[in-house]
Design a protein around this motif. Structure first.
Motif, short mmCIF file in Angstrom:
data_model
loop_
_atom_site.label_atom_id
_atom_site.label_comp_id
_atom_site.label_asym_id
_atom_site.label_seq_id
_atom_site.Cartn_x
_atom_site.Cartn_y
_atom_site.Cartn_z
N ALA B 47 0.84 -1.21 0.00
CA ALA B 47 0.00 0.00 0.00
C ALA B 47 0.87 1.25 0.00
CB ALA B 47 -0.92 0.00 1.22
N TYR B 67 0.98 -1.66 -10.35
CA TYR B 67 0.03 -1.06 -9.40
C TYR B 67 -1.15 -2.01 -9.19
CZ TYR B 67 -3.10 2.18 -7.11
OH TYR B 67 -3.93 2.78 -6.19
N LEU B 71 -2.33 -3.73 -5.77
CA LEU B 71 -3.66 -3.48 -5.21
C LEU B 71 -4.42 -4.79 -5.01
CD1 LEU B 71 -5.89 -1.67 -4.27
CD2 LEU B 71 -6.43 -1.11 -6.62
N HIS B 74 -2.76 -6.35 -2.00
CA HIS B 74 -3.12 -5.57 -0.81
C HIS B 74 -4.54 -5.93 -0.35
CE1 HIS B 74 -3.53 -2.17 1.96
NE2 HIS B 74 -4.64 -1.81 1.35
N ILE B 78 -4.97 -8.39 2.82
CA ILE B 78 -5.37 -7.69 4.04
C ILE B 78 -6.74 -8.20 4.51
CG2 ILE B 78 -6.72 -5.66 3.36
CD1 ILE B 78 -3.69 -4.91 5.20
N TRP B 138 -9.27 -8.07 -5.60
CA TRP B 138 -9.65 -9.17 -4.70
C TRP B 138 -11.04 -9.72 -5.03
CZ3 TRP B 138 -13.50 -9.73 -0.86
CH2 TRP B 138 -14.30 -8.61 -0.65
N TYR B 383 -13.44 6.80 -4.26
CA TYR B 383 -12.63 6.79 -3.04
C TYR B 383 -13.47 6.96 -1.78
CZ TYR B 383 -7.78 6.15 -4.18
OH TYR B 383 -6.59 5.57 -4.51
N PHE B 389 -14.46 1.86 3.87
CA PHE B 389 -14.04 0.56 4.39
C PHE B 389 -12.70 0.63 5.10
CE2 PHE B 389 -12.91 -0.33 -0.22
CZ PHE B 389 -11.54 -0.35 -0.05
N HIS B 390 -11.90 1.66 4.81
CA HIS B 390 -10.69 1.80 5.63
C HIS B 390 -11.05 2.25 7.06
CE1 HIS B 390 -8.06 1.65 1.94
NE2 HIS B 390 -7.40 0.90 2.77
N LEU B 393 -12.35 -1.21 8.39
CA LEU B 393 -11.36 -2.28 8.48
C LEU B 393 -10.00 -1.78 8.92
CD1 LEU B 393 -12.29 -4.08 5.16
CD2 LEU B 393 -12.87 -4.80 7.46
N THR B 398 -8.58 -3.06 12.73
CA THR B 398 -7.15 -3.10 13.01
C THR B 398 -6.84 -2.58 14.42
OG1 THR B 398 -6.74 -2.84 10.66
CG2 THR B 398 -4.91 -2.34 12.13
N TYR B 437 -7.35 8.38 5.76
CA TYR B 437 -8.69 7.88 5.43
C TYR B 437 -9.72 9.00 5.28
CZ TYR B 437 -6.43 3.50 6.83
OH TYR B 437 -5.57 2.46 6.95
N ARG B 450 -12.15 4.71 -7.81
CA ARG B 450 -11.37 3.74 -7.08
C ARG B 450 -10.49 2.94 -8.05
NH1 ARG B 450 -14.72 -1.07 -4.10
NH2 ARG B 450 -12.92 -2.21 -3.36
N ARG B 451 -9.45 2.33 -7.55
CA ARG B 451 -8.58 1.44 -8.31
C ARG B 451 -7.92 2.14 -9.49
NH1 ARG B 451 -12.67 -3.80 -8.00
NH2 ARG B 451 -12.08 -4.41 -5.91
N ALA B 472 -0.29 8.06 5.22
CA ALA B 472 0.07 6.65 5.13
C ALA B 472 1.42 6.39 5.80
CB ALA B 472 0.11 6.21 3.67
N LEU B 475 1.07 6.66 9.56
CA LEU B 475 0.42 5.44 10.04
C LEU B 475 1.40 4.27 10.08
CD1 LEU B 475 -1.86 3.43 10.60
CD2 LEU B 475 -2.51 3.57 8.22
C1 HEM Z 1 -0.55 1.42 5.58
C2 HEM Z 1 -1.86 1.37 5.64
C3 HEM Z 1 -2.74 1.38 4.42
C4 HEM Z 1 -2.63 2.14 3.28
C5 HEM Z 1 -1.57 3.18 2.96
C6 HEM Z 1 -3.69 1.74 2.40
C7 HEM Z 1 -3.90 2.27 1.15
C8 HEM Z 1 -4.75 1.74 0.21
C9 HEM Z 1 -4.83 2.17 -1.14
C10 HEM Z 1 -3.97 3.26 -1.77
C11 HEM Z 1 -5.79 1.42 -1.74
C12 HEM Z 1 -6.16 1.47 -3.19
C13 HEM Z 1 -7.16 2.45 -3.53
C14 HEM Z 1 -7.48 2.31 -4.97
O1 HEM Z 1 -6.57 2.46 -5.83
O2 HEM Z 1 -8.64 2.05 -5.26
C15 HEM Z 1 -6.30 0.50 -0.78
C16 HEM Z 1 -7.29 -0.44 -1.03
C17 HEM Z 1 -7.78 -1.31 -0.07
N1 HEM Z 1 -7.39 -1.39 1.26
FE1 HEM Z 1 -5.89 -0.33 2.11
N2 HEM Z 1 -4.44 0.76 3.01
C18 HEM Z 1 -3.90 0.52 4.24
C19 HEM Z 1 -4.35 -0.37 5.18
C20 HEM Z 1 -5.44 -1.20 5.00
C21 HEM Z 1 -5.99 -2.05 6.01
C22 HEM Z 1 -5.45 -2.18 7.43
C23 HEM Z 1 -7.04 -2.69 5.46
C24 HEM Z 1 -8.02 -3.70 6.06
C25 HEM Z 1 -7.92 -4.29 7.21
C26 HEM Z 1 -7.14 -2.27 4.09
C27 HEM Z 1 -8.08 -2.73 3.18
C28 HEM Z 1 -8.14 -2.37 1.86
C29 HEM Z 1 -9.03 -2.95 0.90
C30 HEM Z 1 -10.05 -4.07 1.16
C31 HEM Z 1 -8.80 -2.30 -0.32
C32 HEM Z 1 -9.55 -2.52 -1.63
C33 HEM Z 1 -8.82 -3.34 -2.56
C34 HEM Z 1 -9.51 -3.34 -3.89
O3 HEM Z 1 -10.00 -2.29 -4.33
O4 HEM Z 1 -9.53 -4.41 -4.51
N3 HEM Z 1 -6.15 -1.37 3.84
N4 HEM Z 1 -5.65 0.72 0.42
#
Ligand code: HEM
Ligand SMILES: [Cu+2]
Ligand SMILES: [Cu+2]
Lengths: 272, 537
Positions: B47, B67, B71, B74, B78, B138, B383, B389-390, B393, B398, B437, B450-451, B472, B475
């Protein structure tokens, strides 16, 4: 940053600002209504929960010799518990019902809407006007040895990326489908999104009153260049649009773009 | 009786061989915990890579396919390893201790479940080999997920096997935990004086048992479509891509309660212990948990509001979705009422638990509009959803997991963590998370899809992307501090007392750390036993 502050202020005075008198785009006006209602309710609920929480957190700290144990008899209260079951229930029923009413309006295209067929493909959009005129807006991709500059990655170059002309103040009904994977058509100014699904025809409608350029983005992940799958709507006065529509059919012809009609696929119900 | 327990070797003193072939629930619990945490870190690092790429518009360091791979991993890791997997760790370690049992009902099935999870981990690592990246996201929607190769799905099979293997582990775990709690409780522990943590875990596992088969079927069809050219989802040959979405979300919506119900359980344990007061409205808490689990199965099409499903379906599921806010609200109000006339000790787990409550509230309040189709059409797959969801979740779940780590650390390791470092980690995490967030919520309202690997140079978007990237890294630093505090505690912390929080719950009546076979003799459960009371003896 100034906008950020503005948004925070807006959340405090959600109802103070009236809905824009001269609406720029529809059904964005309807969305704005439900948005403001939600924002107001959410801010109030947050305050109703967070303020007492913070108060208790400060007041009821552990103090050696003075307050070492909480009130062991304070285990529940049916009246209170019923209160915070019933009040939220009323709030969500109200929200769902008001949302229902607004959604019904949002989904109903005005009678005089201009029908536009839009087909998504990896990676771009093809617009088909009622008279057969076509416009293609395909993604600007980087190649192994060459990346576009940020300001060029989302530019309309008139060749592979063409403007989709839209008459100002005229409702547009967009019939959507896709010729490969699922895409999603998002008209930013109008605040509407609808997936373009292969084998199905879906629809949305919008109307933009103010001439100018407006973004369309793809909002369903569709592979490598999903993020560059945009189109630019050029909203012009009706007369100008009519002139454009009668004009030369764009010189660019993309033989690989094939429009799949929903009717060809017997298994699919056409969702209207 | 507690004082009479003879000094024992701790549960973790065992050879490597014994660890590998163990069927001890505590060791398996820790193996789940280590695996989950390692993958949590991996997903977090990916991430950070995405955040660097998004710091400014245009291509920076990553290719789009990289990327998309980051993603996909991630998201999948996660969710499946951290938000779901970490609770398998807590459940394994704690359930038998909390109900006074020597082990789980099916220790060998339990070990098999872990090793399936481990096999899934190996598959996840295989996706790091060039040429094997998965880029399905995912969710793995067809037709994209059936189109192998760099521009589209990558290696679909690995995506499918990850779901199969983690699904197997989930079902093995669910059968085991449910049976254990139904059949192995000490006499005196019933439905209405069971730990709220156990209620959360068991409700989550009932969901797993009912839901996983649906997604397993969906990805199996995906596999067949991809490799054997069947046509479940191919519209050109009579299939339907939207069918996949239905089968997928029939599990994957309830799956969010698999992640969050155990988190609610941890919050209840920690809040009642450190506020030194019984949980307020215990019965309505129990009913709320089970209501959420049940109603959770009737709302899945809110993920499909723009997929082309009929409008009347959207309306029905809009009502059911919003209905879930009611039991969720009950839980939050009851936690707040628990604080009234309490005696709050601000130790690290309490900070994390209280933070989780206030952040979950934001997650919940931003979830409500997503359940209203009229609102959703403007922010679907934006977003705003990512921010929502951030909050749920990335923060509520967390933070609860970290609350649980700090809270049970004395029991697990026999040592206290360093308090100052623990508290500092909380404040850094909460500042970083909110920058990250909250910026996601706002940029989502302004339309950012998104994405996206790249975005047009719209000024307000650039600002908010930069804010996210700063958040980020703050965090990530906070998480680093928290993990440091835990590891330092485990190695060189002070010796922990048996019951540092003076909790009434059974696990605290064991020595810290517990002996290999937990209770020497079955613990006596008092007539008026309540796990969430202040320890009276
Ligand atoms: C260092 C901490 C984190 C950062 C910097 C971060 C950042 C991001 C970013 C940049 C995206 C992609 C957004 C996009 O391009 O659409 C994303 C998607 C996501 N994140 Fe995180 N995140 C973090 C922690 C978490 C945690 C702790 C969880 C859940 C427990 C989580 C769950 C998700 C999920 C489910 C997605 C969606 C994936 C998808 O679109 O297929 N993230 N996150
Ligand atoms: Cu796309
Ligand atoms: Cu959902």
């Amino acid at each position: 940053m100034r906008r950020l502050l503005g948004l925070l202020l807006l959340s405090a005075f959600a109802f103070a600002g009236e809905v824009n008198a001269d609406v720029i785009a529809r059904p964005y006006d309807l969305w704005e209504l439900i948005y403001k209602i939600w924002l107001f309710i959410a801010v109030v609920i947050y305050a109703v929960v967070a303020i007492p929480s913070l108060y208790f957190m400060i007041k009821y700290r552990f103090k050696p010799g003075e307050r070492e144990v909480g009130d062991q008899e304070h285990e529940g209260h049916w009246g209170l518990e019923a209160l915070w079951t019933i009040v939220p229930l009323i709030i969500v029923l109200y929200l769902a019902t008001h949302g229902f009413a607004i959604f019904t309006q949002m989904r109903k295209p005005p009678e005089n809407a201009l029908e536009l067929k839009v087909t998504g493909f990896a990676w771009g959009w093809m617009f088909q006007y009622p008279n057969g005129k076509m416009v293609v807006a395909s993604a600007i991709r980087d190649t192994e040895d060459k990346k576009c500059k940020p300001e060029d990655c989302y530019r309309v170059d008139g060749a592979l990326q063409q403007y989709a002309y839209i008459p100002a103040g005229v409702p547009i009904k967009v019939l959507l489908t896709s010729q490969d994977v699922v895409h999603s058509f998002y008209v930013r100014a109008a605040g509407v999104t609808q997936d373009a699904v292969p084998g199905r025809t879906t629809y949305l409608w919008f109307q933009i009153n103010k001439p100018g350029e407006y973004w369309v983005f793809c909002r369903e992940y569709c592979g490598q260049w999903h993020s560059r799958m945009f189109a630019k709507l050029k909203v012009v006065p009706k007369e100008e649009f009519d002139k454009w529509l009668k004009g030369e059919v764009a010189g660019f012809e993309n033989k690989t773009v094939k429009v799949v009609k929903a009717k060809e696929n017997k298994a699919q119900e056409v969702v209207r | 009786m507690r004082e009479a327990l003879p000094a024992h070797k701790p549960w973790f003193a065992a050879s490597l061989w014994e660890w590998i072939f163990t069927t001890d629930h505590k060791k398996i619990g820790i193996m789940y915990g280590v695996t989950s945490t390692v993958f949590f870190i991996v997903a977090g690092l990916m991430a950070l890579g995405m955040r660097l790429e998004l710091f400014s518009p245009g291509a920076q360091y990553l290719k789009p396919e990289t990327y998309n791979w980051f993603l996909t991993v991630h998201g999948a890791v996660i969710l499946l390893w951290w938000a779901i997997g970490i609770w398998a760790s807590f459940a394994n370690f704690l359930i038998p201790l909390m109900i006074g049992a020597r082990d789980v009902a099916f220790p060998r099935l339990n070990a098999l479940g872990y090793w399936m999870f481990f096999a899934a981990s190996v598959i996840a690592l295989l996706t790091f080999i060039p040429g094997n990246h998965i880029m399905t996201m995912w969710t793995g929607y067809p037709p994209l997920a059936t189109m192998q190769g760099v521009g589209f799905a990558g290696t679909t099979a690995l995506f499918v096997f990850i779901w199969h293997l983690t699904g197997f582990a989930s079902i093995a775990g669910a059968v085991n935990f449910i049976t254990t709690v139904v059949a192995m409780r000490q006499p005196g522990i019933g439905f209405f004086n069971l730990n709220l943590f156990i209620h959360g875990i068991i409700a989550a596992n009932v969901i797993q048992l009912l839901g996983v088969p649906s997604v397993a079927g969906a990805v199996t069809m995906l596999f067949l479509d991809t490799y054997l050219k069947t046509s479940f989802f191919d519209p050109a040959r009579g299939g339907d891509p939207v069918l996949y979405q239905n089968l997928f979300w029939f599990y994957s919506h309830p799956a969010v309660y698999v992640m969050v119900l155990p988190a609610f359980g941890v919050i209840s344990e920690v809040v009642s212990a450190l506020a030194r007061k019984p949980i307020f409205g215990y019965r309505s808490m129990v009913i709320a948990i089970w209501a959420i689990a049940l109603v959770g199965f009737t709302v899945w099409t809110h993920h499909m509001f723009v997929s082309g499903i009929p409008d009347w379906v959207k309306i029905i599921m809009s009502y059911t979705t919003l209905l879930i806010a009611v039991p969720t609200g009950i839980k939050i109000f009851n936690w707040v009422a628990t604080l009234y006339r309490s005696a709050i000790q601000y130790r690290t787990p309490m900070l994390y638990a209280l933070g989780a409550i206030l952040m979950f509230l934001i997650g919940g309040l931003t979830g409500i509009p997503l359940g209203i189709p009229a609102f959703d059409v403007a922010v679907h797959d934006s977003y705003f959803v990512v921010g929502h969801f951030h909050y749920v979740l990335g923060m509520a779940v967390t933070l609860s997991a970290f609350a649980g780590f700090f809270y049970w650390w004395p029991k697990i390791t026999g040592r206290m963590y360093p308090e100052g470092l623990g508290k500092l980690s909380f404040w850094v995490v909460i500042v970083g998370s909110n920058l990250l967030y909250f910026a996601q919520l706002i940029i989502g309202i302004w339309g950012m899809p998104r994405r996206y690997y790249d975005y047009p140079p719209i000024d307000s978007w650039i600002e908010l992307h930069q804010l996210q990237t700063y958040g980020a890294f703050i965090l990530a630093f906070g998480i680093l501090l928290a993990l440091t505090a835990l590891i330092k505690g485990a190695i060189s912390g002070e010796k922990a007392p048996d019951n540092p929080w003076m909790s009434n719950s059974l696990e605290w009546r064991l020595p810290s750390p517990p002996p290999p076979h937990n209770f020497e003799e079955p613990p006596k459960v008092e007539e008026d036993y309540c796990p969430h009371g202040y320890c009276k003896f």
